[in-house]
Design a protein around this motif. Sequence first.
Motif, PDB file in Angstrom:
ATOM      1  N   ILE A 138     -88.252  -7.932  72.461  1.00  0.00           N
ATOM      2  CA  ILE A 138     -87.880  -7.055  73.563  1.00  0.00           C
ATOM      3  C   ILE A 138     -87.746  -7.933  74.808  1.00  0.00           C
ATOM      4  O   ILE A 138     -88.475  -8.913  74.971  1.00  0.00           O
ATOM      5  CB  ILE A 138     -88.927  -5.931  73.770  1.00  0.00           C
ATOM      6  N   ASN A 168     -77.351  -6.746  74.164  1.00  0.00           N
ATOM      7  CA  ASN A 168     -76.535  -5.969  73.221  1.00  0.00           C
ATOM      8  C   ASN A 168     -75.914  -6.877  72.163  1.00  0.00           C
ATOM      9  O   ASN A 168     -75.837  -6.512  70.982  1.00  0.00           O
ATOM     10  CB  ASN A 168     -75.447  -5.199  73.966  1.00  0.00           C
ATOM     11  N   SER A 203     -83.783  -5.009  72.151  1.00  0.00           N
ATOM     12  CA  SER A 203     -84.124  -4.001  73.157  1.00  0.00           C
ATOM     13  C   SER A 203     -84.296  -4.623  74.540  1.00  0.00           C
ATOM     14  O   SER A 203     -84.785  -5.749  74.675  1.00  0.00           O
ATOM     15  CB  SER A 203     -85.415  -3.286  72.765  1.00  0.00           C
ATOM     16  N   THR A 230     -92.337  -3.496  80.305  1.00  0.00           N
ATOM     17  CA  THR A 230     -91.884  -4.216  79.110  1.00  0.00           C
ATOM     18  C   THR A 230     -93.048  -4.501  78.167  1.00  0.00           C
ATOM     19  O   THR A 230     -92.941  -4.301  76.949  1.00  0.00           O
ATOM     20  CB  THR A 230     -91.199  -5.542  79.503  1.00  0.00           C
ATOM     21  N   SER A 240     -94.276  -1.322  76.498  1.00  0.00           N
ATOM     22  CA  SER A 240     -93.358  -0.943  75.435  1.00  0.00           C
ATOM     23  C   SER A 240     -93.518  -1.862  74.223  1.00  0.00           C
ATOM     24  O   SER A 240     -93.498  -1.400  73.076  1.00  0.00           O
ATOM     25  CB  SER A 240     -91.915  -1.002  75.949  1.00  0.00           C
ATOM     26  N   ARG A 282     -94.574  -0.455  70.611  1.00  0.00           N
ATOM     27  CA  ARG A 282     -93.536  -0.550  69.572  1.00  0.00           C
ATOM     28  C   ARG A 282     -93.784  -1.732  68.622  1.00  0.00           C
ATOM     29  O   ARG A 282     -92.971  -2.027  67.770  1.00  0.00           O
ATOM     30  CB  ARG A 282     -92.160  -0.667  70.232  1.00  0.00           C
ATOM     31  N   LYS A 298     -93.867  -5.043  68.969  1.00  0.00           N
ATOM     32  CA  LYS A 298     -92.917  -6.150  69.014  1.00  0.00           C
ATOM     33  C   LYS A 298     -93.644  -7.480  68.809  1.00  0.00           C
ATOM     34  O   LYS A 298     -94.823  -7.632  69.139  1.00  0.00           O
ATOM     35  CB  LYS A 298     -92.188  -6.173  70.360  1.00  0.00           C
TER      36      LYS A 298
END
Length: 316
Positions: free
Chosen positions: A143, A163, A168, A185, A188, A192, A194
């Motif tokens: 991320i 992208n 992410s 960040t 998250s 999640r 990461k």
Amino acid sequence: MFFLKKEKESAFHHELRKTRESFFYKIKNLFLRKSKIEKNVIDHIEDLLLSADIGTKTTIKIINNLEKRIQKEKYRTTQDLYDFLKKEIENLFIDIKNESLEKKIKYHKKPYVIMIVGVNGVGKTTTIGKLSFFLKKKGFNLIIGASDTFREAAVDQLEIWANKAQVSLIKQHMHADPASVAYDTLQSAKSRKKDVVLIDTAGRLQNRIGLMEELAKISRVMKKIIPESPHEIMLVLDASTGQNAFEQVKKFTHFVKISSIVLTKIEGTAKGGVVIGIMDQFKIPIQYLGTGEKIQDLKEFDGKKFINSFFENNES
């Protein structure tokens, strides 16, 4: 002679073409004219080392050791001199620990937090995109935090690269608090699960006090989520700036502990010798080389292969 032998192309052959043309072939031509070592040959080598942007301090060290070796071991020919010159440059890399980022991530508690720093224009945003793509191909879940909220379009550019890498991105509006973006960040990333967090930062080095305070604040805020973060601070440098890259390392190391370096635009410059000077003077490992504009144009740095390519000849 030794430099007329065809050698296998190394991984760095293409990337170091301009540096090799500037350095290797000048060394080769110098040695072709001489079969025995003469005093002025050392002077010419010194000039060539400086022209490759190896740096004054490192050049003086190499030349001093070269002269001592000649005196001690009674070197007679330019073949001997050439071999020693290569060995002496290799020696500058020996004591620098350069553990791969992949290994550090693999054996560390997740998420592994990397803060990316560097002045504007060195290719920092592009490097984050390339690094994301590189690590994702290695099997890591990433991320990105868009904490460069100062520069216009910085977040938009980072989003394009995120992208491309299919990674992410956490972002806020322009001029948002960079530390707030980093905080979101990391939250998250934890929720999640990461593996890796990449935090972009502003690069306005001309305002050193402001930047120092901003980076310190980002670090403090991240520690609220992950106490030992950031685990790594990676400095991005533009190889084509030559000696200016040395100055950037000096300035950043004054207020942050740089863990590793990414050197960009190595393929387009004859100043690849800056790698040697930076590693010698600062003892900071170079982790990656940016070798082009495409997302896959990022290579892990290998000191031995780099030196071999620096000296290799590819004539038939």
